[in-house]
Design an enzyme around this catalytic site. Sequence first.
Site, PDB file in Angstrom:
ATOM      1  N   GLU A 200      56.469  22.016 -62.020  1.00  0.00           N
ATOM      2  CA  GLU A 200      56.808  22.384 -63.399  1.00  0.00           C
ATOM      3  C   GLU A 200      57.784  21.379 -63.955  1.00  0.00           C
ATOM      4  O   GLU A 200      58.592  20.823 -63.204  1.00  0.00           O
ATOM      5  CB  GLU A 200      57.495  23.765 -63.432  1.00  0.00           C
ATOM      6  CG  GLU A 200      56.574  24.942 -63.282  1.00  0.00           C
ATOM      7  CD  GLU A 200      57.314  26.265 -63.360  1.00  0.00           C
ATOM      8  OE1 GLU A 200      58.503  26.287 -63.730  1.00  0.00           O
ATOM      9  OE2 GLU A 200      56.687  27.284 -63.039  1.00  0.00           O
ATOM     10  N   ARG A 292      59.053  45.774 -59.734  1.00  0.00           N
ATOM     11  CA  ARG A 292      59.917  46.818 -59.160  1.00  0.00           C
ATOM     12  C   ARG A 292      60.957  47.225 -60.193  1.00  0.00           C
ATOM     13  O   ARG A 292      61.103  46.567 -61.224  1.00  0.00           O
ATOM     14  CB  ARG A 292      60.648  46.247 -57.944  1.00  0.00           C
ATOM     15  CG  ARG A 292      61.515  45.056 -58.337  1.00  0.00           C
ATOM     16  CD  ARG A 292      62.492  44.618 -57.271  1.00  0.00           C
ATOM     17  NE  ARG A 292      63.441  43.667 -57.810  1.00  0.00           N
ATOM     18  CZ  ARG A 292      63.250  42.354 -57.911  1.00  0.00           C
ATOM     19  NH1 ARG A 292      62.111  41.824 -57.501  1.00  0.00           N
ATOM     20  NH2 ARG A 292      64.171  41.586 -58.426  1.00  0.00           N
TER      21      ARG A 292
HETATM   22  C1  MV4 Z   1      63.076  26.986 -63.253  1.00  0.00           C
HETATM   23  C2  MV4 Z   1      64.281  26.411 -63.712  1.00  0.00           C
HETATM   24  C3  MV4 Z   1      64.206  25.325 -64.571  1.00  0.00           C
HETATM   25  N1  MV4 Z   1      63.003  24.836 -64.931  1.00  0.00           N
HETATM   26  N2  MV4 Z   1      61.910  26.462 -63.650  1.00  0.00           N
HETATM   27  C4  MV4 Z   1      65.028  30.113 -60.188  1.00  0.00           C
HETATM   28  C5  MV4 Z   1      64.559  31.489 -59.865  1.00  0.00           C
HETATM   29  C6  MV4 Z   1      63.096  31.495 -60.104  1.00  0.00           C
HETATM   30  N3  MV4 Z   1      62.678  32.750 -60.633  1.00  0.00           N
HETATM   31  C7  MV4 Z   1      62.859  30.345 -61.054  1.00  0.00           C
HETATM   32  N4  MV4 Z   1      64.086  29.623 -61.142  1.00  0.00           N
HETATM   33  C8  MV4 Z   1      64.211  28.561 -61.991  1.00  0.00           C
HETATM   34  N5  MV4 Z   1      63.056  28.034 -62.431  1.00  0.00           N
HETATM   35  C9  MV4 Z   1      61.893  25.407 -64.458  1.00  0.00           C
HETATM   36  N6  MV4 Z   1      60.718  24.875 -64.800  1.00  0.00           N
HETATM   37  C10 MV4 Z   1      65.483  26.965 -63.281  1.00  0.00           C
HETATM   38  C11 MV4 Z   1      65.444  28.045 -62.404  1.00  0.00           C
HETATM   39  C12 MV4 Z   1      66.732  28.545 -62.003  1.00  0.00           C
HETATM   40  C13 MV4 Z   1      67.145  29.818 -62.359  1.00  0.00           C
HETATM   41  C14 MV4 Z   1      66.340  30.675 -63.094  1.00  0.00           C
HETATM   42  C15 MV4 Z   1      66.772  31.930 -63.429  1.00  0.00           C
HETATM   43  C16 MV4 Z   1      68.033  32.346 -63.038  1.00  0.00           C
HETATM   44  C17 MV4 Z   1      68.837  31.523 -62.327  1.00  0.00           C
HETATM   45  C18 MV4 Z   1      68.414  30.244 -61.974  1.00  0.00           C
HETATM   46  C19 MV4 Z   1      69.253  29.415 -61.251  1.00  0.00           C
HETATM   47  C20 MV4 Z   1      68.837  28.180 -60.889  1.00  0.00           C
HETATM   48  C21 MV4 Z   1      67.567  27.734 -61.259  1.00  0.00           C
END
Ligand code: MV4
Length: 510
Positions: A200, A292
């Site tokens: 991504e 959930r």
């Molecule tokens: C991402 C992102 C930035 N860009 N995807 C971390 C948990 C998972 N559900 C997906 N996550 C992320 N995906 C893209 N393309 C940054 C995160 C992320 C994050 C997302 C939600 C809450 C906290 C986070 C902490 C670090 C990175």
Amino acid sequence: MFNKVLIANRGEIALRVMRACHELGIKTVAVYSEADARAPHVREADEAVLIGPPPSRESYLLGDRIIDAAKSANAEAIHPGYGFLSEREWFARAVRDAGLVWIGPPAEAIAAMGNKTAARSLALANGVPVVPGTTEAISTAKEAEKLANEFGYPLLLKAAAGGGGKGMRVVAAPKDLTAALDAARREAKSAFGDDAVYMEKFIERPRHVEIQVLADAHGCVLSLGERECSVQRRLQKMIEESPSVAVSPQLRREMGETAVRAARAAGYVNAGTCEFLLDNDGRFYFLEMNTRLQVEHPVTEFVTGIDLVQWQLRIAAGEKLPFKQEEIVPRGWSMECRITSEDAYNNFLPSTGRIQHLYLPSGPGVRWDGGVESGSEVTRYYDPLLAKLIVWGADREQAIRRMRRALVDLVIQGVESSRDFHVRVMDDEEFQDGAIDIQWLERRLASILERKPKEESIRVAAIAGALLAERERAARTVTPGDEVLEPGKRNNGVALESWKQAARIEGLRS
Ligand code: MV4
């Protein structure tokens, strides 16, 4: 409605589910490990079944034993809470095959959202925006290179079988791609037994905003608004709120309709949550769906007035949702602090031991969803979440003021907790401005932990601390190693507002 429900969980969420059951006139069956024989969730249940030794693998993760317990107690349904078996497709299926009702989404919906590349494809096919990237697993380094040039750097490699961020790798520049791909594959293989990895575009400094959905078995799917969950550390959320300062009524409608489309596409029934990233320009991207009840569900309950757990039970029993989408409008502001047995001043090291004193905050708009009490043993077998402190206020400023007051009223003695950390976040100007994103806490942590209490309270606390230490010494009740109220050790040399704590502890002793 059911006559009796088994709750396949422990701690605060087991108690939360039991309360909903009891309010609906449903009897409850607890399950517990040997470590939890004296736990509040066991005592508060109408019946309790011992399922094994302390480690989760030998107790709370033993689906077959839990199903046997439900059958022998004549329970008709199982509520899994969160964590443990809550998102295991096989368990949802096994419960159904045993002739019991699963209080959660259909096994097929868990499966549809469980594989992240499949969930992305499902989203794309249903007009749900996802982050630019692949919907197929990457096969070769050469292919990865071609795709990376198409989507642009920085990018992110994610495990298809993953979720919750495990096994993610940021790739900043083309030269790092091949090594990152190998590493991501290895991690994915060892964590999930599946080395499929997809790509991504990396969204920088987004907010983490999620939408609560509630769907009945008769085709009604509703959005219950957003939760702002950006204040997190190492993928563990620390503070959540609803609504989000970044979400306008129009954006709420758009994100809500999008989440409802995703839920419908998966054949979703019961309570679920769609996770989104929200960028600086107000664009949102679907990440994954959590199939959930979530830890942070109470903030949605406070602003919507809808009891999510009661509705989980009613939906599982076949009832229709009586609300219309237009009737669901958030009122006021709610915020939740996760109270964990972690020492923020020692890199959030988990703390164990006996809770000597627990004094709970109360008052208007204050809710305590806890799983421990004075005398509880905190062990290293389970998650460090002790409780959630949730408040409601007329607006965000009132909610923050109320949260700060309630945190200062809270006393936890005997184990380290995240309480002082949370007080200092409430005092932080950037937090008060709502200027948060998913990296905010990491950037700000050092200055949050350095923040000193007010000069006056340092002096008063030093006197009260010394007085209490002397009284304890005189009464020979000194607990070795217990220096919570002793000045000069930690927390900038003073337990926060500890003169009040001293008074409460003395009160509890008398
Ligand atoms: C991402 C992102 C930035 N860009 N995807 C971390 C948990 C998972 N559900 C997906 N996550 C992320 N995906 C893209 N393309 C940054 C995160 C992320 C994050 C997302 C939600 C809450 C906290 C986070 C902490 C670090 C990175």
